[in-house]
Design a protein around this motif. Structure first.
Motif, PDB file in Angstrom:
ATOM      1  N   PRO A  30       0.796  -1.262  -0.035  1.00 51.53           N
ATOM      2  CA  PRO A  30       0.028   0.056   0.021  1.00 51.53           C
ATOM      3  C   PRO A  30       1.054   1.215   0.028  1.00 51.53           C
ATOM      4  O   PRO A  30       0.273   2.414  -0.591  1.00 51.53           O
ATOM      5  CB  PRO A  30      -0.768  -0.063   1.442  1.00 51.53           C
ATOM      6  CG  PRO A  30      -0.882  -1.441   1.652  1.00 51.53           C
ATOM      7  CD  PRO A  30       0.530  -2.115   0.874  1.00 51.53           C
ATOM      8  N   VAL A  31       1.916   1.242   0.841  1.00 51.25           N
ATOM      9  CA  VAL A  31       2.810   2.365   0.529  1.00 51.25           C
ATOM     10  C   VAL A  31       3.421   2.791  -0.821  1.00 51.25           C
ATOM     11  O   VAL A  31       3.359   3.700  -1.289  1.00 51.25           O
ATOM     12  CB  VAL A  31       4.016   2.643   1.672  1.00 51.25           C
ATOM     13  CG1 VAL A  31       4.941   3.443   1.567  1.00 51.25           C
ATOM     14  CG2 VAL A  31       3.393   2.289   3.062  1.00 51.25           C
ATOM     15  N   LEU A  32       3.869   1.544  -1.304  1.00 55.83           N
ATOM     16  CA  LEU A  32       4.603   1.808  -2.758  1.00 55.83           C
ATOM     17  C   LEU A  32       3.140   2.362  -3.514  1.00 55.83           C
ATOM     18  O   LEU A  32       3.655   2.922  -4.583  1.00 55.83           O
ATOM     19  CB  LEU A  32       5.160   0.532  -3.028  1.00 55.83           C
ATOM     20  CG  LEU A  32       6.479   0.296  -2.600  1.00 55.83           C
ATOM     21  CD1 LEU A  32       6.795  -1.142  -3.337  1.00 55.83           C
ATOM     22  CD2 LEU A  32       7.246   1.346  -2.979  1.00 55.83           C
ATOM     23  N   ALA A  33       2.125   1.495  -3.494  1.00 55.35           N
ATOM     24  CA  ALA A  33       0.920   1.931  -4.128  1.00 55.35           C
ATOM     25  C   ALA A  33       0.828   3.558  -4.140  1.00 55.35           C
ATOM     26  O   ALA A  33       0.238   4.417  -5.208  1.00 55.35           O
ATOM     27  CB  ALA A  33      -0.301   1.281  -4.125  1.00 55.35           C
ATOM     28  N   ALA A  34       0.669   4.017  -2.782  1.00 58.26           N
ATOM     29  CA  ALA A  34       0.471   5.420  -2.434  1.00 58.26           C
ATOM     30  C   ALA A  34       1.504   6.360  -3.070  1.00 58.26           C
ATOM     31  O   ALA A  34       1.111   7.352  -3.811  1.00 58.26           O
ATOM     32  CB  ALA A  34       0.313   5.315  -1.052  1.00 58.26           C
ATOM     33  N   VAL A  35       2.737   5.888  -2.976  1.00 62.80           N
ATOM     34  CA  VAL A  35       3.789   6.456  -3.610  1.00 62.80           C
ATOM     35  C   VAL A  35       3.449   6.732  -4.915  1.00 62.80           C
ATOM     36  O   VAL A  35       3.720   7.594  -5.704  1.00 62.80           O
ATOM     37  CB  VAL A  35       5.190   6.116  -3.263  1.00 62.80           C
ATOM     38  CG1 VAL A  35       6.158   6.821  -4.035  1.00 62.80           C
ATOM     39  CG2 VAL A  35       5.526   6.208  -1.695  1.00 62.80           C
ATOM     40  N   ASP A  36       3.296   5.576  -5.914  1.00 62.67           N
ATOM     41  CA  ASP A  36       3.162   5.476  -7.147  1.00 62.67           C
ATOM     42  C   ASP A  36       1.974   6.358  -7.568  1.00 62.67           C
ATOM     43  O   ASP A  36       2.056   7.136  -8.683  1.00 62.67           O
ATOM     44  CB  ASP A  36       2.898   4.180  -7.621  1.00 62.67           C
ATOM     45  CG  ASP A  36       4.082   3.241  -7.652  1.00 62.67           C
ATOM     46  OD1 ASP A  36       5.373   3.780  -7.543  1.00 62.67           O
ATOM     47  OD2 ASP A  36       4.124   2.018  -7.696  1.00 62.67           O
ATOM     48  N   GLN A  40       2.264   9.692  -9.813  1.00 58.48           N
ATOM     49  CA  GLN A  40       1.565   9.657 -11.250  1.00 58.48           C
ATOM     50  C   GLN A  40       0.760  11.160 -11.139  1.00 58.48           C
ATOM     51  O   GLN A  40       0.653  11.759 -12.107  1.00 58.48           O
ATOM     52  CB  GLN A  40       0.668   8.491 -11.464  1.00 58.48           C
ATOM     53  CG  GLN A  40       1.374   7.183 -11.847  1.00 58.48           C
ATOM     54  CD  GLN A  40       0.514   5.940 -11.957  1.00 58.48           C
ATOM     55  OE1 GLN A  40      -0.847   6.197 -11.404  1.00 58.48           O
ATOM     56  NE2 GLN A  40       0.827   4.686 -12.368  1.00 58.48           N
ATOM     57  N   LYS A  41       0.094  11.284 -10.049  1.00 59.46           N
ATOM     58  CA  LYS A  41      -0.668  12.556  -9.721  1.00 59.46           C
ATOM     59  C   LYS A  41       0.301  13.777 -10.003  1.00 59.46           C
ATOM     60  O   LYS A  41      -0.239  14.959 -10.863  1.00 59.46           O
ATOM     61  CB  LYS A  41      -1.230  12.589  -8.297  1.00 59.46           C
ATOM     62  CG  LYS A  41      -2.275  13.559  -8.254  1.00 59.46           C
ATOM     63  CD  LYS A  41      -2.777  13.643  -6.923  1.00 59.46           C
ATOM     64  CE  LYS A  41      -4.173  13.364  -6.872  1.00 59.46           C
ATOM     65  NZ  LYS A  41      -4.888  13.492  -5.382  1.00 59.46           N
ATOM     66  N   ILE A  42       1.323  13.602  -9.568  1.00 61.12           N
ATOM     67  CA  ILE A  42       2.369  14.910  -9.779  1.00 61.12           C
ATOM     68  C   ILE A  42       2.727  14.999 -11.068  1.00 61.12           C
ATOM     69  O   ILE A  42       2.860  16.154 -11.912  1.00 61.12           O
ATOM     70  CB  ILE A  42       3.589  14.679  -8.698  1.00 61.12           C
ATOM     71  CG1 ILE A  42       3.203  14.775  -7.207  1.00 61.12           C
ATOM     72  CG2 ILE A  42       4.627  15.765  -9.085  1.00 61.12           C
ATOM     73  CD1 ILE A  42       4.186  14.526  -6.342  1.00 61.12           C
ATOM     74  N   GLN A  43       3.123  13.737 -11.931  1.00 62.81           N
ATOM     75  CA  GLN A  43       3.568  13.798 -13.236  1.00 62.81           C
ATOM     76  C   GLN A  43       2.281  14.442 -14.116  1.00 62.81           C
ATOM     77  O   GLN A  43       2.746  15.222 -14.976  1.00 62.81           O
ATOM     78  CB  GLN A  43       3.807  12.510 -13.508  1.00 62.81           C
ATOM     79  CG  GLN A  43       4.422  12.402 -14.914  1.00 62.81           C
ATOM     80  CD  GLN A  43       5.611  13.164 -15.215  1.00 62.81           C
ATOM     81  OE1 GLN A  43       6.539  13.154 -14.257  1.00 62.81           O
ATOM     82  NE2 GLN A  43       5.841  14.015 -16.221  1.00 62.81           N
ATOM     83  N   ALA A  44       0.830  14.060 -13.913  1.00 64.36           N
ATOM     84  CA  ALA A  44      -0.151  14.504 -14.618  1.00 64.36           C
ATOM     85  C   ALA A  44      -0.217  15.858 -14.494  1.00 64.36           C
ATOM     86  O   ALA A  44      -0.425  16.635 -15.415  1.00 64.36           O
ATOM     87  CB  ALA A  44      -1.476  13.626 -14.062  1.00 64.36           C
ATOM     88  N   ALA A  45      -0.021  16.501 -13.112  1.00 63.68           N
ATOM     89  CA  ALA A  45      -0.034  18.032 -12.725  1.00 63.68           C
ATOM     90  C   ALA A  45       1.054  18.531 -13.689  1.00 63.68           C
ATOM     91  O   ALA A  45       0.765  19.939 -14.154  1.00 63.68           O
ATOM     92  CB  ALA A  45       0.161  18.246 -11.540  1.00 63.68           C
ATOM     93  N   LEU A  46       2.121  17.908 -13.638  1.00 63.68           N
ATOM     94  CA  LEU A  46       3.188  18.751 -14.507  1.00 63.68           C
ATOM     95  C   LEU A  46       2.905  18.701 -15.825  1.00 63.68           C
ATOM     96  O   LEU A  46       3.314  19.797 -16.573  1.00 63.68           O
ATOM     97  CB  LEU A  46       4.523  17.776 -14.210  1.00 63.68           C
ATOM     98  CG  LEU A  46       5.332  18.139 -12.866  1.00 63.68           C
ATOM     99  CD1 LEU A  46       6.465  17.098 -12.535  1.00 63.68           C
ATOM    100  CD2 LEU A  46       5.826  19.481 -12.517  1.00 63.68           C
TER     101      LEU A  46
END
Length: 167
Positions: A30-36, A40-46
């Motif tokens: 779950p930690v890795l999934a949350a980090v991923d 992805q959210k940050i990359q999408a925002a960028l």
């Protein structure tokens, strides 16, 4: 000072490994999934920010092009306005010049007519005066010096009348 307890070391290692296994089994995923997901959210925002920046740059370029086009059209309108104004000014000057020439021509004709009328009136008056002078001569006794004096007085009188008419 520094004392190494082998039993404590073994139990600490076993507890650490057990805890590591539990974390690996239950928390790591779950930690890795949350980090991923966060990555992805940050990359999408960028990516969205980059796309918006490109769109903004494109809009800015279009805006600048529109501003340049508007300036060019405004300059063209100003030039056309100046050209039209110059043409109107030239037309007005030409019309005024033609009307002025016509007015001068009419004034010259009027002056010429007045001059002709004045000359004609002067001729009529001279004839009347000559007739009057001849009548006086005929009424007076004919005498050479007296006739000469009478004619000279008459000529002087004519000269004074001419000067008065010219003034």
């Amino acid at each position: 000072m520094f004392d190494l307890n082998f039993g404590l070391f073994v139990w600490t290692s076993i507890v650490f490994l057990a805890l590591l296994g539990i974390l690996w089994k239950f928390a790591w995923g779950p930690v890795l999934a949350a980090v991923d997901a966060r990555e992805q959210k940050i990359q999408a925002a960028l990516d969205r920010a980059a796309a918006e920046r490109e769109e903004a740059a494109k809009l800015l370029a279009e805006h600048r092009e529109q501003m340049a086009d508007a300036r060019r059209k405004a300059q063209q309108l100003i030039a056309e306005g100046r050209e039209g104004g110059e043409k109107v000014r030239q037309d007005i000057e030409d019309k005024a010049r033609v009307e002025g020439q016509a007015l001068i021509e009419r004034a010259r004709e009027a002056i010429e007519q007045e001059k002709e009328s004045a000359i004609e009136a002067l001729r009529r008056e001279a004839v009347d005066l000559a007739i009057a002078a001849a009548g006086r001569l005929m009424e007076e006794k004919l005498d050479g010096p007296k006739d000469r004096e009478l004619v000279m007085g008459y000529i002087e009188e004519l000269g004074r009348r001419d000067e008065g008419a010219q003034a």
